[in-house]
Scaffold this motif. Structure first.
Motif, mmCIF file in Angstrom:
data_model
loop_
_atom_site.group_PDB
_atom_site.id
_atom_site.type_symbol
_atom_site.label_atom_id
_atom_site.label_comp_id
_atom_site.label_asym_id
_atom_site.label_seq_id
_atom_site.Cartn_x
_atom_site.Cartn_y
_atom_site.Cartn_z
ATOM 1 N N LEU A 177 0.817 -1.212 0.000
ATOM 2 C CA LEU A 177 0.000 0.000 0.000
ATOM 3 C C LEU A 177 0.851 1.263 0.000
ATOM 4 O O LEU A 177 0.499 2.246 -0.663
ATOM 5 C CB LEU A 177 -0.954 -0.007 1.191
ATOM 6 N N VAL A 178 1.965 1.250 0.726
ATOM 7 C CA VAL A 178 2.864 2.408 0.717
ATOM 8 C C VAL A 178 3.423 2.633 -0.687
ATOM 9 O O VAL A 178 3.482 3.767 -1.182
ATOM 10 C CB VAL A 178 3.998 2.234 1.755
ATOM 11 N N GLN A 179 3.794 1.542 -1.353
ATOM 12 C CA GLN A 179 4.313 1.670 -2.714
ATOM 13 C C GLN A 179 3.227 2.168 -3.671
ATOM 14 O O GLN A 179 3.507 2.994 -4.552
ATOM 15 C CB GLN A 179 4.870 0.324 -3.186
ATOM 16 N N ARG A 180 2.004 1.681 -3.509
ATOM 17 C CA ARG A 180 0.899 2.164 -4.348
ATOM 18 C C ARG A 180 0.665 3.655 -4.138
ATOM 19 O O ARG A 180 0.450 4.394 -5.092
ATOM 20 C CB ARG A 180 -0.396 1.418 -4.018
ATOM 21 N N CYS A 181 0.684 4.077 -2.878
ATOM 22 C CA CYS A 181 0.480 5.502 -2.580
ATOM 23 C C CYS A 181 1.545 6.358 -3.243
ATOM 24 O O CYS A 181 1.241 7.410 -3.816
ATOM 25 C CB CYS A 181 0.477 5.738 -1.074
ATOM 26 N N ALA A 182 2.797 5.908 -3.175
ATOM 27 C CA ALA A 182 3.883 6.675 -3.786
ATOM 28 C C ALA A 182 3.675 6.805 -5.293
ATOM 29 O O ALA A 182 3.809 7.895 -5.865
ATOM 30 C CB ALA A 182 5.225 6.007 -3.492
ATOM 31 N N VAL A 183 3.313 5.714 -5.940
ATOM 32 C CA VAL A 183 3.085 5.748 -7.387
ATOM 33 C C VAL A 183 1.891 6.642 -7.724
ATOM 34 O O VAL A 183 1.940 7.425 -8.674
ATOM 35 C CB VAL A 183 2.891 4.324 -7.950
ATOM 36 N N LEU A 184 0.825 6.549 -6.949
ATOM 37 C CA LEU A 184 -0.352 7.374 -7.219
ATOM 38 C C LEU A 184 -0.069 8.858 -7.034
ATOM 39 O O LEU A 184 -0.577 9.686 -7.793
ATOM 40 C CB LEU A 184 -1.531 6.930 -6.349
ATOM 41 N N TRP A 185 0.735 9.222 -6.036
ATOM 42 C CA TRP A 185 1.104 10.629 -5.848
ATOM 43 C C TRP A 185 1.915 11.125 -7.039
ATOM 44 O O TRP A 185 1.719 12.247 -7.512
ATOM 45 C CB TRP A 185 1.877 10.831 -4.547
ATOM 46 N N VAL A 186 2.815 10.282 -7.535
ATOM 47 C CA VAL A 186 3.611 10.681 -8.706
ATOM 48 C C VAL A 186 2.701 10.851 -9.920
ATOM 49 O O VAL A 186 2.794 11.842 -10.647
ATOM 50 C CB VAL A 186 4.727 9.650 -8.996
ATOM 51 N N LEU A 187 1.797 9.891 -10.133
ATOM 52 C CA LEU A 187 0.881 9.990 -11.272
ATOM 53 C C LEU A 187 -0.023 11.215 -11.158
ATOM 54 O O LEU A 187 -0.321 11.873 -12.157
ATOM 55 C CB LEU A 187 0.034 8.725 -11.399
ATOM 56 N N ALA A 188 -0.477 11.519 -9.944
ATOM 57 C CA ALA A 188 -1.347 12.682 -9.754
ATOM 58 C C ALA A 188 -0.614 13.987 -10.058
ATOM 59 O O ALA A 188 -1.229 14.963 -10.501
ATOM 60 C CB ALA A 188 -1.884 12.711 -8.329
ATOM 61 N N ALA A 189 0.685 14.003 -9.843
ATOM 62 C CA ALA A 189 1.467 15.222 -10.087
ATOM 63 C C ALA A 189 1.783 15.426 -11.569
ATOM 64 O O ALA A 189 2.098 16.535 -11.987
ATOM 65 C CB ALA A 189 2.768 15.163 -9.289
ATOM 66 N N LEU A 190 1.696 14.370 -12.351
ATOM 67 C CA LEU A 190 1.999 14.480 -13.778
ATOM 68 C C LEU A 190 0.800 15.033 -14.544
ATOM 69 O O LEU A 190 -0.343 14.739 -14.209
ATOM 70 C CB LEU A 190 2.384 13.107 -14.341
ATOM 71 N N PRO A 191 1.054 15.795 -15.582
ATOM 72 C CA PRO A 191 -0.060 16.364 -16.367
ATOM 73 C C PRO A 191 -0.599 15.381 -17.404
ATOM 74 O O PRO A 191 -0.673 15.688 -18.584
ATOM 75 C CB PRO A 191 0.594 17.580 -17.036
ATOM 76 N N LEU A 192 -0.986 14.188 -16.953
ATOM 77 C CA LEU A 192 -1.441 13.159 -17.884
ATOM 78 C C LEU A 192 -2.936 13.256 -18.165
ATOM 79 O O LEU A 192 -3.410 12.792 -19.182
ATOM 80 C CB LEU A 192 -1.110 11.768 -17.330
ATOM 81 N N ALA A 193 -3.659 13.809 -17.245
ATOM 82 C CA ALA A 193 -5.109 13.932 -17.422
ATOM 83 C C ALA A 193 -5.516 15.353 -17.077
ATOM 84 O O ALA A 193 -4.782 16.085 -16.417
ATOM 85 C CB ALA A 193 -5.830 12.942 -16.502
ATOM 86 N N GLY A 194 -6.679 15.735 -17.507
ATOM 87 C CA GLY A 194 -7.168 17.063 -17.199
ATOM 88 C C GLY A 194 -7.389 17.235 -15.705
ATOM 89 O O GLY A 194 -7.514 16.262 -14.965
ATOM 90 N N ARG A 195 -7.431 18.434 -15.271
ATOM 91 C CA ARG A 195 -7.669 18.721 -13.862
ATOM 92 C C ARG A 195 -9.136 18.485 -13.529
ATOM 93 O O ARG A 195 -10.023 18.712 -14.345
ATOM 94 C CB ARG A 195 -7.273 20.164 -13.527
ATOM 95 N N VAL A 196 -9.382 18.051 -12.315
ATOM 96 C CA VAL A 196 -10.729 17.734 -11.864
ATOM 97 C C VAL A 196 -11.263 18.904 -11.047
ATOM 98 O O VAL A 196 -10.568 19.456 -10.201
ATOM 99 C CB VAL A 196 -10.712 16.454 -11.002
ATOM 100 N N ASP A 197 -12.496 19.280 -11.315
ATOM 101 C CA ASP A 197 -13.153 20.328 -10.546
ATOM 102 C C ASP A 197 -13.684 19.707 -9.261
ATOM 103 O O ASP A 197 -14.497 18.788 -9.286
ATOM 104 C CB ASP A 197 -14.299 20.928 -11.361
ATOM 105 N N LEU A 198 -13.212 20.179 -8.127
ATOM 106 C CA LEU A 198 -13.588 19.606 -6.838
ATOM 107 C C LEU A 198 -14.792 20.292 -6.199
ATOM 108 O O LEU A 198 -15.120 20.011 -5.051
ATOM 109 C CB LEU A 198 -12.388 19.651 -5.887
ATOM 110 N N ALA A 199 -15.463 21.174 -6.935
ATOM 111 C CA ALA A 199 -16.626 21.881 -6.382
ATOM 112 C C ALA A 199 -17.724 20.899 -5.991
ATOM 113 O O ALA A 199 -18.361 21.054 -4.942
ATOM 114 C CB ALA A 199 -17.143 22.903 -7.378
#
Length: 138
Positions: free
Chosen positions: A46-68
């Protein structure tokens, strides 16, 4: 669909399958070498998954999500996050235990089949989309 970013989905699916295979092999090797606790293996995964997900979230691979919409319903978001954490923890924990108890080929086959069935069920139940006949036929 097959949009401009579909190649990324294929690459990530390949990496996901490879990492599952490595988890199965590592679980068997760790057991043969004297073992590690199932909880330690789960937390490590789970720690390794979290690290990978944080890296993926920081990359501009997908459009930004509106959190409203998330801010408008914090209770529903909290329930979804807790449910996601529980399901991910249980899935990882059970995969680690299963990988230790049966051969890698069986673990891989059962996991792949289960992921396909659950994925199609989620596609139908959550999104209301019927899989195409070519998809279901393999």
């Amino acid at each position: 669909g097959h949009g401009g970013g579909s190649w990324l989905g294929f690459v990530l699916a390949l990496l996901s399958g490879t990492s599952y295979g490595l988890i199965f092999i590592c679980a068997r090797k760790i057991t043969a070498a004297g073992g590690a606790s199932d909880l330690l293996m789960t937390v490590s995964s789970l720690v390794q998954r979290c690290a990978v997900l944080w890296v993926l979230a920081a990359l501009p691979l997908a459009g930004r999500v509106d959190l409203a919409s998330a801010a408008a319903e914090p209770g529903a978001v909290a329930v979804a996050v807790v449910l996601g954490i529980v399901v991910t923890f249980l899935g990882t924990h059970l995969a680690n235990i299963g990988s230790k108890l049966c051969p890698a080929a069986i673990s891989a086959t059962v996991t792949t089949a289960t992921n396909m069935v659950v994925g199609y069920a989620a596609q139908l139940g959550i999104f209301g989309e019927q899989p195409h006949w070519i998809t279901v036929s393999g």
